[in-house]
Motif scaffolding. Structure first.
Motif, PDB file in Angstrom:
ATOM      1  N   SER A   1       0.856  -1.174   0.000  1.00  0.00           N
ATOM      2  CA  SER A   1       0.000   0.000   0.000  1.00  0.00           C
ATOM      3  C   SER A   1       0.898   1.231   0.000  1.00  0.00           C
ATOM      4  O   SER A   1       1.922   1.250   0.661  1.00  0.00           O
ATOM      5  N   PRO A   2       0.530   2.258  -0.765  1.00  0.00           N
ATOM      6  CA  PRO A   2       1.468   3.359  -0.971  1.00  0.00           C
ATOM      7  C   PRO A   2       1.502   4.384   0.149  1.00  0.00           C
ATOM      8  O   PRO A   2       2.437   5.162   0.223  1.00  0.00           O
ATOM      9  N   LEU A   3       0.525   4.409   0.999  1.00  0.00           N
ATOM     10  CA  LEU A   3       0.485   5.517   1.945  1.00  0.00           C
ATOM     11  C   LEU A   3       0.428   5.056   3.385  1.00  0.00           C
ATOM     12  O   LEU A   3      -0.358   4.179   3.747  1.00  0.00           O
ATOM     13  N   ILE A   4       1.249   5.680   4.182  1.00  0.00           N
ATOM     14  CA  ILE A   4       1.375   5.285   5.579  1.00  0.00           C
ATOM     15  C   ILE A   4       0.067   5.499   6.346  1.00  0.00           C
ATOM     16  O   ILE A   4      -0.361   4.652   7.128  1.00  0.00           O
ATOM     17  N   ALA A   5      -0.601   6.633   6.071  1.00  0.00           N
ATOM     18  CA  ALA A   5      -1.843   6.918   6.799  1.00  0.00           C
ATOM     19  C   ALA A   5      -2.897   5.856   6.512  1.00  0.00           C
ATOM     20  O   ALA A   5      -3.634   5.424   7.400  1.00  0.00           O
ATOM     21  N   LEU A   6      -2.934   5.428   5.251  1.00  0.00           N
ATOM     22  CA  LEU A   6      -3.906   4.414   4.859  1.00  0.00           C
ATOM     23  C   LEU A   6      -3.640   3.093   5.574  1.00  0.00           C
ATOM     24  O   LEU A   6      -4.544   2.443   6.088  1.00  0.00           O
ATOM     25  N   MET A   7      -2.377   2.712   5.620  1.00  0.00           N
ATOM     26  CA  MET A   7      -2.021   1.459   6.289  1.00  0.00           C
ATOM     27  C   MET A   7      -2.425   1.522   7.750  1.00  0.00           C
ATOM     28  O   MET A   7      -3.002   0.592   8.296  1.00  0.00           O
ATOM     29  N   ARG A   8      -2.090   2.642   8.377  1.00  0.00           N
ATOM     30  CA  ARG A   8      -2.343   2.793   9.792  1.00  0.00           C
ATOM     31  C   ARG A   8      -3.844   2.643  10.087  1.00  0.00           C
ATOM     32  O   ARG A   8      -4.246   1.893  10.969  1.00  0.00           O
ATOM     33  N   ASP A   9      -4.671   3.330   9.283  1.00  0.00           N
ATOM     34  CA  ASP A   9      -6.105   3.291   9.553  1.00  0.00           C
ATOM     35  C   ASP A   9      -6.702   1.926   9.252  1.00  0.00           C
ATOM     36  O   ASP A   9      -7.587   1.454   9.944  1.00  0.00           O
ATOM     37  N   GLN A  10      -6.219   1.279   8.196  1.00  0.00           N
ATOM     38  CA  GLN A  10      -6.733  -0.055   7.874  1.00  0.00           C
ATOM     39  C   GLN A  10      -6.387  -1.041   8.979  1.00  0.00           C
ATOM     40  O   GLN A  10      -7.206  -1.868   9.373  1.00  0.00           O
ATOM     41  N   VAL A  11      -5.152  -0.948   9.453  1.00  0.00           N
ATOM     42  CA  VAL A  11      -4.727  -1.868  10.505  1.00  0.00           C
ATOM     43  C   VAL A  11      -5.514  -1.590  11.788  1.00  0.00           C
ATOM     44  O   VAL A  11      -5.961  -2.513  12.471  1.00  0.00           O
ATOM     45  N   ALA A  12      -5.750  -0.315  12.086  1.00  0.00           N
ATOM     46  CA  ALA A  12      -6.544   0.018  13.275  1.00  0.00           C
ATOM     47  C   ALA A  12      -7.922  -0.627  13.177  1.00  0.00           C
ATOM     48  O   ALA A  12      -8.418  -1.214  14.141  1.00  0.00           O
ATOM     49  N   GLY A  13      -8.533  -0.550  11.996  1.00  0.00           N
ATOM     50  CA  GLY A  13      -9.851  -1.144  11.793  1.00  0.00           C
ATOM     51  C   GLY A  13      -9.814  -2.662  11.960  1.00  0.00           C
ATOM     52  O   GLY A  13     -10.704  -3.255  12.573  1.00  0.00           O
ATOM     53  N   LEU A  14      -8.774  -3.286  11.415  1.00  0.00           N
ATOM     54  CA  LEU A  14      -8.656  -4.747  11.520  1.00  0.00           C
ATOM     55  C   LEU A  14      -8.448  -5.188  12.967  1.00  0.00           C
ATOM     56  O   LEU A  14      -9.042  -6.169  13.419  1.00  0.00           O
ATOM     57  N   LEU A  15      -7.610  -4.455  13.677  1.00  0.00           N
ATOM     58  CA  LEU A  15      -7.367  -4.808  15.080  1.00  0.00           C
ATOM     59  C   LEU A  15      -8.666  -4.718  15.881  1.00  0.00           C
ATOM     60  O   LEU A  15      -8.956  -5.568  16.714  1.00  0.00           O
TER      61      LEU A  15
END
Ligand code: ADP
Ligand code: ZN
Length: 624
Positions: A77-91
Motif C-alpha cells: 500500500s502506498p500511503l502510511i496513513a492508509l495502512m495505519r487506519d486499515q490496521v486500526a480497523g482490523l485490530l
C-alpha cells in the motif's frame, strides 16, 4: 485465526466458512457485487486484477482470503496513513494485523518480523520501498505467505496521475513468489492503465473482475464559475453545513486563500499542500480524518489513501486534468454509500490555464496530445447538457440507462438551450476581425461596444463588429465564448497567451452551415432550491440505510460515545463504528446483544468490546 462457527445472517447457498468469517469478523451479512467471486478465486490460489470504484469494497477482496488461507496476507500500500487506519480497523475486528514501514523503530520492526515468521499474523501491510529491500524479500521467503495484495495498483502506470516509481519494482513479486496468489486492485479504469498493471505485475491471463463504476449516492453538479469563493461558501452553507468535505484547488496560494476565506465565513477549514511543513500537514490530515465535520482545502497532493468513509462532499475550484482524475477525486465522497455531492465551478479561464500548462510542459508531443485529448473529454463533461453520470460511465466504457440518473444537476434541473448561431457568428467574426490575437475580455469589450484604452489603441472601435453585441451582457458573452471553446470552434493560441483563434470548424459556423446550441446560463447553482441536507443525511441513503430521522437523540448519544472511545484509543471515529452502523442501531434500537449482533458492522469483537455499552445507550435513550 480460527474460523468461528457463528452462522447468523447467512443467506442460503454460499460456502459456510467464507460467510461465517465475513459475518463474525466484519459483522456483514453478505457480499456486494463481485466480491464473492473474487474472494473464492483468490482463496483458491488464483491471481487476478480487480477494478472497482472507491467505496466498492476492495479491501474485503484480499482481507477475507488472507484469513481463509494458510499464512499471512501481504498488502502493498502506498500511503502510511492508509495502512495505519486499515490496521486500526482490523485490530478492532480482532484480526492479527500489523504494518511494516518507516514509522517503526528498529525494535518494533523486529517484533513484527518475528511475529510474521512465527505465523502469528493474518495481514501485514508493507510500504513498497520496504518490500523491495533484499532484507524484506528474504524475510518473506522464509515466512508462510497467504497472498500478495497490491492496492492502488494504478501507481505502476507512468501515464497515470499517481505514478510511484517504487511500484515499478513490484514485478519482483511475480518472479520471486510465482506460487503465491497476487491480487492487484485499483479504482482507475482506463485501458492504458489496465494494460500496464497486467504487464508489470505479471497478470497476463489472470481474470479481471470489473465492477460497475457507478456511484449512485454521489450527486454530480458543475456550475458556471462567476465568483468561485462566494459560490463555494454558498454551496457549503446551504447544502453541507457541518459536513466533512474536501475542496480541491490547483495552487498552494489558492489553497491558503480559500481555507482562510472559509474559516472567516465560520466554516471549519484547514489547508493541505506540499508547501506546508510536514508536521502541520499531518496534523491537518489527522484532524480531518479523526474529527467530525472538518473541511480540508487541498491540492491534489491530498487524498490518495484517505479511507474516511463519511466525506460528504468534494468540491473543485479548478478543473482537474482528466476525467480519470475528476472521477478519482470526486470518488472520495460518500464511501459509506450515503448521499454525497461532487461539485465543481468551472469557467473559460480554466480551459485556457490547463491548456497552457500542457503546452508549456516539457513532455513529448505524443504526451501532450494525449493530455489535450483528456482535457477535452473533461471539458465535454462540464459542458454536456445531458446526464453527467451517463457521460462519466460512458467514458469508462459502461453503458448507463438512457433515461438519465435523476441524481445529477442536468437530470434534476435540465438546462435550457437556445439557438446560438447568431451569437456564435458575432463572436467568431469579432475574433477574426481583431486578428485572432486577443483574449476573452477584449473580444467582449469590442462586442458590447466598450471604449477601453486598448480598443482605441488598436482602432477596434472602427471595426464593423464594434458594438454588435449590445443586446447581451458580459456574463452571457463569456458563457457563450466558453462554450465555443469547448465545442472546438475557438481555440487558445499556444503561442500567444490568452489569445483565441478560429479553428477549421469555425468556417461552417460563420457560413451558417453548422448548428450551434448554447446553454442559457442561470446565475449560481441550478440545484439551490432542491432538497437540502441537514448535518447528518436526513435523506435516506442510496444504499438503504435509514438515516437518523426518527431518533436524533440516540444518534447524538451514539456519536458522542464514539468520539470519546475514538479519542481514548487514538483511532479515527469511523474505526470504532461507521455512520451506517450507528444509523442501523438507531433504526432498530436493539435491546439485547443478540439483536445488536444482527446489525451490519457489528462483528464478534465489537459485540464483545462495546455490546453492553451500546445496549445501555439505547435503553437510556428509549423515550427520545
Ligand atoms: P474501497 O477500498 O474499494 O474504496 P472499502 O473496502 O474501503 O472500499 O469499502 C468501502 C465501504 O464499504 C466500507 O465502509 C466497507 O465496510 C463497506 N463494505 C464493503 N463490503 C461490504 C459488504 N459486503 N457489505 C456491506 N458493506 C461493505
Ligand atoms: Zn444524470
Amino acid at each position: 485465526m480460527s474460523v468461528p462457527a457463528s452462522a447468523a445472517k447467512r443467506p442460503p447457498g454460499l460456502a459456510p466458512d467464507v460467510l461465517s468469517v465475513l459475518n463474525s469478523v466484519f459483522g456483514l451479512p453478505g457480499f456486494r457485487g463481485e466480491q464473492e467471486k473474487i474472494i473464492g478465486h483468490v482463496t483458491n490460489g488464483g491471481n487476478c486484477l480487480v477494478l472497482m470504484p472507491t467505496g466498492g469494497g476492495k479491501s474485503l477482496c484480499y482481507q477475507l482470503p488472507a484469513l481463509l488461507r494458510e499464512g499471512c496476507g501481504i498488502v502493498v500500500s502506498p500511503l502510511i496513513a492508509l495502512m495505519r487506519d486499515q490496521v486500526a480497523g482490523l485490530l478492532e475486528a480482532g484480526v492479527k494485523a500489523a504494518v511494516l514501514n518507516s514509522t517503526l523503530t528498529f525494535d518494533e520492526a523486529a517484533a513484527v518480523e518475528a511475529r510474521l515468521l512465527a505465523g502469528d499474523l493474518d495481514l501485514l501491510y508493507i510500504a513498497p520501498e520496504r518490500l523491495l529491500t533484499p532484507r524484506c524479500l528474504n524475510l518473506l521467503g522464509r515466512a508462510k505467505v497467504a497472498l500478495f495484495a497490491i492496492d492502488e495498483a494504478h501507481c505502476v502506470s507512468q501515464w497515470g496521475h499517481d505514478f510511484r516509481p517504487e511500484y515499478i519494482g513490484l514485478s519482483v513479486i511475480a518472479e520471486r513468489f510465482p506460487d503465491v496468489p497476487r491480487i492487484a486492485l485499483t479504482a482507475t479504469a482506463d485501458d492504458l492503465t489496465r494494460k500496464e498493471i497486467i504487464d508489470r505485475l505479471g497478470l497476463a491471463g489472470a481474470p479481471r473482475f470489473v465492477a460497475s463504476f457507478d456511484r449512485p449516492n454521489i450527486r454530480y453538479e458543475i456550475v458556471d464559475k462567476q465568483n468561485a469563493p462566494a459560490q463555494l461558501k454558498a454551496f457549503i452553507s446551504e447544502r453541507h453545513a457541518g459536513d466533512a468535505g474536501i475542496v480541491y484547488c490547483l495552487s498552494r496560494a489558492k489553497v491558503e486563500d480559500t481555507a482562510a476565506a472559509l474559516t472567516k465565513a465560520g466554516i471549519e477549514a484547514l489547508p493541505y499542500h506540499a508547501g506546508l511543513d510536514a508536521r502541520m500537514r499531518s496534523r491537518n490530515q489527522d484532524r480531518f480524518i479523526n474529527e467530525d465535520g472538518i473541511v480540508i482545502v487541498a491540492t491534489v497532493a491530498f487524498g490518495m489513501g484517505i479511507d474516511k468513509p463519511d466525506v460528504r462532499f468534494v468540491a473543485h475550484l479548478d478543473l482537474p486534468k482528466s476525467i480519470e482524475a475528476y472521477y478519482q477525486e470526486t470518488g472520495r465522497a460518500g464511501r459509506d454509500g450515503k448521499p454525497s455531492s461532487a461539485w465543481m465551478a468551472y469557467g473559460l479561464s480554466d480551459i485556457v490555464q490547463q491548456r497552457r500548462m500542457i503546452e508549456e510542459s516539457s513532455g513529448a508531443e505524443a504526451f501532450k496530445r494525449v493530455s489535450i485529448g483528456k482535457l477535452d473529454a473533461l471539458v465535454g463533461l462540464a459542458e454536456t447538457t445531458n446526464c453527467r453520470r451517463t457521460r462519466l460511465l460512458g467514458y469508462f466504457g459502461e453503458k448507463a440507462s438512457t433515461a438519465g440518473c435523476a441524481n445529477c444537476d442536468n437530470c434534476l434541473s435540465p438546462p435550457k438551450l437556445r439557438d446560438g448561431k447568431v451569437m456564435a457568428q458575432k463572436l467568431l467574426s469579432c475574433a477574426y476581425r481583431t486578428g485572432q490575437r486577443f483574449g476573452a475580455m477584449h473580444l467582449i469589450d469590442v462586442l458590447v461596444g466598450r471604449l477601453t484604452e486598448r480598443v482605441q489603441q488598436f482602432g477596434h472601435d472602427k471595426l464593423s463588429v464594434f458594438g454588435i453585441g449590445r443586446e447581451l451582457n458580459e456574463k452571457q458573452w463569456r458563457a457563450a465564448l466558453r462554450q465555443l471553446v469547448a465545442m472546438g470552434h475557438l481555440q487558445p493560441d499556444a503561442e500567444a497567451f490568452g489569445a483565441l483563434k478560429l479553428t477549421e470548424t469555425a468556417r461552417g459556423v460563420l457560413k451558417g452551415e453548422t448548428e450551434v446550441m448554447l446553454r442559457e446560463e442561470t446565475p449560481g447553482s441550478r440545484l439551490r432550491a432542491s432538497r437540502t441536507r441537514s448535518r447528518r443525511g436526513d435523506l435516506a441513503s442510496a444504499s438503504g440505510t435509514s438515516g437518523e430521522a426518527g431518533h436524533p437523540a440516540l444518534v447524538g448519544a451514539l456519536r458522542a460515545w464514539r468520539s470519546e472511545v475514538a479519542r481514548k484509543r487514538s483511532v479515527p471515529a469511523y474505526v470504532v463504528l461507521h455512520d451506517a452502523t450507528i444509523d442501523g442501531i438507531a433504526a432498530s434500537r436493539p435491546m439485547t446483544l443478540h439483536q445488536l449482533r444482527d446489525i451490519a458492522g457489528i462483528g464478534d469483537k465489537k459485540l464483545e468490546h462495546y455490546g453492553d455499552e451500546l445496549i445501555a445507550l439505547v435503553k437510556a435513550n428509549r423515550t427520545a
